[in-house]
Enzyme design. Structure first.
Site, PDB file in Angstrom:
ATOM      1  N   SER A  71      29.731 -19.526   9.542  1.00  0.00           N
ATOM      2  CA  SER A  71      29.688 -19.225   8.108  1.00  0.00           C
ATOM      3  C   SER A  71      30.616 -20.148   7.321  1.00  0.00           C
ATOM      4  O   SER A  71      30.250 -20.658   6.260  1.00  0.00           O
ATOM      5  CB  SER A  71      30.071 -17.755   7.876  1.00  0.00           C
ATOM      6  N   ALA A  86      22.114 -24.437   3.920  1.00  0.00           N
ATOM      7  CA  ALA A  86      21.419 -25.468   3.146  1.00  0.00           C
ATOM      8  C   ALA A  86      20.377 -24.857   2.204  1.00  0.00           C
ATOM      9  O   ALA A  86      19.183 -25.146   2.306  1.00  0.00           O
ATOM     10  CB  ALA A  86      20.758 -26.481   4.080  1.00  0.00           C
ATOM     11  N   ASN A 131      30.685 -12.380  16.201  1.00  0.00           N
ATOM     12  CA  ASN A 131      30.818 -13.375  15.131  1.00  0.00           C
ATOM     13  C   ASN A 131      29.740 -13.238  14.058  1.00  0.00           C
ATOM     14  O   ASN A 131      30.028 -12.947  12.913  1.00  0.00           O
ATOM     15  CB  ASN A 131      30.748 -14.793  15.711  1.00  0.00           C
ATOM     16  N   ASP A 148      37.231 -19.824  22.039  1.00  0.00           N
ATOM     17  CA  ASP A 148      36.654 -18.678  21.349  1.00  0.00           C
ATOM     18  C   ASP A 148      35.254 -18.353  21.862  1.00  0.00           C
ATOM     19  O   ASP A 148      34.848 -17.193  21.896  1.00  0.00           O
ATOM     20  CB  ASP A 148      36.612 -18.942  19.843  1.00  0.00           C
ATOM     21  N   GLY A 149      34.507 -19.381  22.274  1.00  0.00           N
ATOM     22  CA  GLY A 149      33.173 -19.140  22.819  1.00  0.00           C
ATOM     23  C   GLY A 149      33.217 -18.302  24.078  1.00  0.00           C
ATOM     24  O   GLY A 149      32.371 -17.420  24.296  1.00  0.00           O
ATOM     25  N   THR A 179      35.371 -17.459  10.154  1.00  0.00           N
ATOM     26  CA  THR A 179      36.001 -18.766  10.390  1.00  0.00           C
ATOM     27  C   THR A 179      35.164 -19.626  11.329  1.00  0.00           C
ATOM     28  O   THR A 179      35.651 -20.640  11.838  1.00  0.00           O
ATOM     29  CB  THR A 179      37.423 -18.592  10.969  1.00  0.00           C
ATOM     30  N   ASP A 182      17.471 -23.339   5.019  1.00  0.00           N
ATOM     31  CA  ASP A 182      17.299 -23.605   6.447  1.00  0.00           C
ATOM     32  C   ASP A 182      17.653 -22.385   7.288  1.00  0.00           C
ATOM     33  O   ASP A 182      17.347 -22.335   8.479  1.00  0.00           O
ATOM     34  CB  ASP A 182      18.188 -24.779   6.885  1.00  0.00           C
TER      35      ASP A 182
END
Length: 297
Positions: free
Chosen positions: A197, A218, A153, A80-81, A194, A183
Site C-alpha cells: 500500500s 495506478a 498485510n 517480514d515475508g 508500510t 490496475d
C-alpha cells in the site's frame, strides 16, 4: 507478562530457505535454546534446508508438518515475508511470534541476529510486550481459494499480466463507494500499510488504529485517493476485465478469479500477536526503517 511461567518452553521455528549465508545465526538460536532446555520443533521445509543443505545439527528437534503444532512461542527467522508465512501457519492458535530479522528492512521482524540471546532471555523472564495485529479475510462467491484466505498485510485485486486496467466496483457495508478504473485495489491492515500500500501512495497507519485502508494501484483518474475505513466494515468487490479474469493476492499469494466473482473482505475473528521487547517504540522503529530526518546529502 507472567514471570512465573514454567522454565520449559516450547518453540516452533519457521525460516527462510533462501538465506544460506545466515547459517551461523540459525546455529546460534538452536544452540541457545538447547542450553535453555527448550522443546524445539522446526517447519519441515526449513528443517530439511538447515540439516541437509547447511549441515546444521538440529539437536533432536521435532519436525512440523503443516499447521499441526503447538508452542509457547514461534520464532520466525528471515524478513517480514517469513514472518507473514509464520503468521499463516499460526492462524488462530494465538501463539506469539518473535521475528528475527535476517533480511534487509524488517518492520515486523525486528530482532537482529546479535540480539538473539537477549531476546530469548526476555521470553523466559517475561520482559516483553505483545503487539496485536489485525488479520483480514476474503470470501469469493462461487469459488474455493487454493491458498489461505487470510492476510496479515493486505488483500489485493489486480489485473493479469499485460491486460488492460480493470473496473473494480466497491461497496462498504452495502453502500456503494466508487468503481475504480485501475490496475488494482489494495485492502490493507495497519500492519500492511508500510508494505504494498505504501509503495502505491497509501498512508502509514499505526498498529491498533482500528482502521483499514483502500489504496488503488495506478488509478486512471488522478482524483482517486486512498481512503481509510473502520476495520469492522465489510467490503464487497466485483471486477470487470477484458480478459474476463483477474488476480487476487493474499499477502502476496496469488491466484486467478473469474470476473463475475463477488469478493467479500472483512476482519478475521482472531488477531496475530507479535513479541516486542520492553521499551521498544513504534515511532522510533519507523524513523529508523524509513530513515526519516536523515540527511541524504
Amino acid at each position: 507478562m507472567d514471570k512465573n511461567r514454567s522454565a520449559r518452553l516450547r518453540f516452533a521455528i519457521f525460516g527462510n530457505v533462501y538465506q544460506a549465508k545466515k547459517s551461523a545465526s540459525i546455529q546460534k538460536i538452536l544452540s541457545y535454546l538447547s542450553e535453555k532446555g527448550a522443546e524445539v520443533a522446526i517447519e519441515r521445509e526449513f528443517y530439511t534446508f538447515i540439516t541437509e543443505g547447511q549441515h546444521i545439527d538440529a539437536g533432536g528437534a521435532q519436525v512440523i508438518e503443516g499447521t499441526d503444532f503447538e508452542a509457547d512461542f514461534v520464532i520466525s527467522m528471515g524478513g517480514d515475508g517469513t514472518l507473514l508465512k509464520s503468521a499463516h501457519f499460526v492462524g488462530a492458535k494465538d501463539i506469539p511470534i518473535m521475528g528475527v530479522n535476517m533480511g534487509r528492512l524488517g518492520f515486523l521482524a525486528d530482532v537482529s541476529p546479535n540480539e538473539i540471546e537477549s531476546a530469548i532471555d526476555a521470553l523466559y523472564s517475561g520482559s516483553y510486550e505483545l503487539e496485536e495485529h489485525t488479520v483480514i479475510q476474503v470470501e469469493v462467491e462461487g469459488q474455493t481459494l487454493e491458498t489461505c484466505p487470510r492476510a496479515l498485510n493486505d488483500i489485493a485485486v489486480l489485473k493479469r499480466d499485460n491486460a488492460s486496467m480493470i473496473s473494480i466496483r466497491t461497496c462498504i457495508n452495502g453502500e456503494y463507494l466508487v468503481t475504480y478504473q485501475a490496475d488494482g485495489l489494495i485492502v490493507s491492515t495497519p500492519t500492511g500499510s508500510t508494505a504494498y500500500s505504501l509503495s502505491n501512495g497509501g498512508p502509514i497507519i499505526v498498529p491498533q488504529a482500528g482502521i483499514l485502508c483502500l489504496t488503488p494501484v495506478a488509478p486512471h483518474s488522478l482524483n482517486i485517493r486512498p481512503i481509510a475505513i473502520k476495520d469492522d466494515s465489510e467490503i464487497t468487490i466485483t471486477v470487470e476485465s477484458r480478459s474476463h479474469q483477474f488476480l487476487i493476492a493474499i499477502d502476496g499469494r496469488s491466484e486467478k478469479c473469474q470476473e463475475d466473482s463477488r469478493l467479500t473482505i472483512r476482519k478475521a475473528p482472531y488477531a496475530i500477536h507479535i513479541v516486542k521487547r520492553q521499551g521498544q517504540k513504534y515511532f522510533a522503529t519507523l524513523r529508523e526503517k524509513m530513515m526519516w530526518g536523515a540527511d541524504q546529502r
